[in-house]
Motif scaffolding. Structure first.
Motif, short mmCIF file in Angstrom:
data_model
loop_
_atom_site.label_atom_id
_atom_site.label_comp_id
_atom_site.label_asym_id
_atom_site.label_seq_id
_atom_site.Cartn_x
_atom_site.Cartn_y
_atom_site.Cartn_z
N GLN A 169 0.82 -1.21 0.00
CA GLN A 169 0.00 0.00 0.00
C GLN A 169 0.86 1.27 0.00
O GLN A 169 0.53 2.24 -0.67
CB GLN A 169 -0.92 0.02 1.23
CG GLN A 169 -2.12 -0.91 1.08
CD GLN A 169 -2.93 -0.98 2.36
OE1 GLN A 169 -2.97 -2.00 3.01
NE2 GLN A 169 -3.56 0.11 2.73
N GLN A 210 3.83 1.47 -1.24
CA GLN A 210 4.46 1.56 -2.57
C GLN A 210 3.47 2.09 -3.59
O GLN A 210 3.80 2.93 -4.42
CB GLN A 210 4.97 0.19 -3.00
CG GLN A 210 6.31 -0.12 -2.35
CD GLN A 210 6.69 -1.59 -2.41
OE1 GLN A 210 5.93 -2.42 -2.95
NE2 GLN A 210 7.84 -1.94 -1.86
N ALA A 211 2.20 1.62 -3.49
CA ALA A 211 1.20 2.04 -4.47
C ALA A 211 1.02 3.56 -4.47
O ALA A 211 0.67 4.14 -5.49
CB ALA A 211 -0.12 1.35 -4.18
N LYS A 212 1.26 4.21 -3.33
CA LYS A 212 1.11 5.68 -3.31
C LYS A 212 2.46 6.39 -3.23
O LYS A 212 2.54 7.58 -2.91
CB LYS A 212 0.24 6.10 -2.13
CG LYS A 212 -1.26 5.89 -2.42
CD LYS A 212 -2.15 6.46 -1.33
CE LYS A 212 -2.38 7.95 -1.50
NZ LYS A 212 -3.37 8.48 -0.53
N SER A 213 3.49 5.64 -3.52
CA SER A 213 4.87 6.16 -3.48
C SER A 213 5.14 6.93 -2.19
O SER A 213 5.75 8.01 -2.20
CB SER A 213 5.15 7.09 -4.67
OG SER A 213 4.72 6.52 -5.85
N GLN A 214 4.65 6.40 -1.09
CA GLN A 214 4.86 7.09 0.18
C GLN A 214 6.13 6.56 0.85
O GLN A 214 6.43 5.37 0.76
CB GLN A 214 3.65 6.91 1.10
CG GLN A 214 2.48 7.76 0.64
CD GLN A 214 1.15 7.30 1.18
OE1 GLN A 214 0.99 6.14 1.53
NE2 GLN A 214 0.19 8.20 1.21
N ILE A 266 -2.05 6.27 5.22
CA ILE A 266 -1.84 6.04 3.77
C ILE A 266 -2.99 6.68 2.98
O ILE A 266 -2.78 7.36 1.98
CB ILE A 266 -1.77 4.52 3.47
CG1 ILE A 266 -0.55 3.91 4.17
CG2 ILE A 266 -1.73 4.26 1.97
CD1 ILE A 266 -0.51 2.39 4.18
N LYS A 267 -4.22 6.47 3.48
CA LYS A 267 -5.39 6.93 2.75
C LYS A 267 -5.46 8.46 2.66
O LYS A 267 -5.76 9.02 1.62
CB LYS A 267 -6.64 6.38 3.45
CG LYS A 267 -7.95 6.81 2.85
CD LYS A 267 -9.12 5.93 3.27
CE LYS A 267 -9.42 5.97 4.75
NZ LYS A 267 -10.65 5.28 5.11
N PRO A 310 -1.37 12.48 0.76
CA PRO A 310 -1.25 12.43 -0.71
C PRO A 310 -0.05 11.58 -1.16
O PRO A 310 0.83 11.27 -0.35
CB PRO A 310 -1.04 13.89 -1.10
CG PRO A 310 -1.32 14.70 0.11
CD PRO A 310 -1.22 13.81 1.30
N GLU A 311 -0.04 11.27 -2.45
CA GLU A 311 1.07 10.48 -3.01
C GLU A 311 2.40 11.16 -2.69
O GLU A 311 2.48 12.38 -2.66
CB GLU A 311 0.92 10.40 -4.53
CG GLU A 311 -0.37 9.73 -4.93
CD GLU A 311 -0.20 8.81 -6.12
OE1 GLU A 311 0.90 8.81 -6.71
OE2 GLU A 311 -1.16 8.09 -6.43
N GLY A 312 3.39 10.34 -2.42
CA GLY A 312 4.73 10.88 -2.17
C GLY A 312 4.92 11.40 -0.75
O GLY A 312 5.99 11.93 -0.42
#
Ligand code: ADP
Length: 392
Positions: free
Chosen positions: A259, A261-265, A297-298, A301-303
């Motif tokens: 999860q 990785q999916a949002k590049s966090q 995560i939710k 924002p991305e990154g």
């Protein structure tokens, strides 16, 4: 409400009395005596009397601010007079002549503003008093029913949403568990056919473990959802034991790696090696960590950057924090987000039902810990909770 046998209802019968009674067994003798006395009186002096059961007309009893039964209330001619106590018949004997006298005076010299209450519907007439008390009762009842209806509608809507959420969220662990089981099944079939299985014993045991973990997750979700559906008042059962938080934190982070990785966090951790063990329910604490990290995560924002840290705060407490650099929580909502089904309006477009944090709060409370959020709006939030240190 019940009328005495043959009460006078003629227009001459202006003396108006209410007799409040109840159904308790030890009241019946007192009531019988009063009724008999009034029956004797009614042959000499006509009057208007209504017998009221306080159990059936509590509003009327409230209207007259009664504290005991039986009670007699003379409501006309004015002034109103209340007779209560164990010696009601004796009191009636004393007052009866005076009451009759006031009726005669009233007839001879009617007050400018009060003619016969029965004919004019004067406010003090039995009928208008009973009527207005009944109206109050009915409007209270309507108000209560309206509230009940909207609460029930709310609950129904929530249950509908829970069912769709359950169906949606169960899909992931269910798919994972069935893939693991199908793989094991295929391996067993090829063995039966004499073909060589590509599944090593180690892989097989890993798949079984995976399937078991997933079914446990399914079980936990169902339990939580059922508890949430039943309402927040239900006490949460925990089974605390000695627990290594460091292990638990890393195993949860591992689980959520996809999860992040999916949002590049970016994930940061600060979990000291010498963190003391805590006395806590492993499944439940895992659930709290997952909820808080899931939220981070939710809502970030991305990154964005998410950090999980632990701190041996006092000799008795360990504090865990999940921080993010997302939108943060406005000060006025920092308590309310832990309430059941509370969501920030800003986030209504995002998946979720507002039960995650309330569940976290119940889990942490069950461990006698605290949970709270620190936040700088637009710069991020830090969700913190404490757990008791394990004592040998
Ligand atoms: P859900 O996430 O399903 O809405 P929660 O009870 O977990 O329910 O959270 C309640 C609300 O708190 C969310 O709707 C969101 O508005 C806010 N919230 C929770 N975690 C965060 C976070 N990390 N950052 C910003 N807002 C958050």
């Amino acid at each position: 409400m019940e009328a005495l046998p043959q009460p006078s209802t003629s227009s001459d019968a202006v003396l108006q009395i209410l007799l409040f009674v109840d159904k308790r067994p030890n009241s019946s003798e007192k009531i019988r005596k009063i009724r008999n006395y009034l029956k004797e009186l009614s042959s000499d002096y006509p009057f208007d009397l209504q017998v009221i059961d306080v159990g059936e007309q509590p509003h009327l009893a409230e209207h007259f601010k009664l504290v005991a039964t039986p009670t007699l209330v003379k409501i006309y001619p004015e002034p109103r007079q209340v007779l209560a106590g164990s010696n009601l018949v004796a009191q009636l004997e004393t007052w009866w002549m005076r009451w009759q006298q006031s009726v005669t005076e009233e007839r001879l010299e009617p007050q400018a503003d009060s003619s016969s209450p029965i004919e004019t519907g004067n406010d003090s007439s039995i009928h208008s008093v009973v009527h207005s008390a009944e109206l109050i009762r009915l409007s209270d009842e309507i108000f209560r029913l309206k509230q009940e209806k909207s609460e029930l509608q709310d609950q129904l809507r929530f249950k509908d949403r829970l069912i769709s959420m359950l169906a949606h969220d169960l899909r992931n662990p269910l798919t994972a568990a069935s893939i693991a089981l199908e793989t094991i099944e295929l391996a067993a079939e090829s063995k039966e056919d004499g073909r060589e299985s590509r599944l090593t014993p180690a892989l097989m045991s890993q798949l079984l473990k995976h399937a078991r973990t997933q079914t446990k997750a399914i079980d936990r979700m169902i339990t939580d959802l059922l508890q949430a559906a039943r309402g927040s008042g239900v006490e949460l059962q925990i089974q605390p034991q000695k627990l290594d938080l460091q292990d638990l934190c890393f195993s949860v982070l591992n689980r959520l790696r996809g999860q992040f990785q999916a949002k590049s966090q970016q994930l940061k951790t600060d979990i000291p090696n010498d963190l003391p063990t805590v006395y806590a329910d492993s499944e439940r604490v895992q659930q709290v960590l997952i909820n808080l990290l899931d939220n981070a995560i939710k809502y970030t924002p991305e990154g964005g950057i998410i950090q999980l840290s632990a701190l041996h705060r006092t000799s008795q407490k360990v504090q865990i924090s999940v921080c993010d650099d997302g939108p943060g929580i406005p000060e006025e909502n920092r308590e309310r987000i832990f309430e059941d089904r509370y969501r920030l309006q800003r986030d209504e477009g995002k998946d979720g039902y507002g039960i995650g944090l309330s569940l976290c709060k119940r889990v942490i409370r069950a461990h006698y810990g605290q949970i709270w959020v620190d936040s700088v709006p637009h710069r991020g939030s830090c969700f913190n909770f404490t757990l008791p240190v394990y004592r040998a």
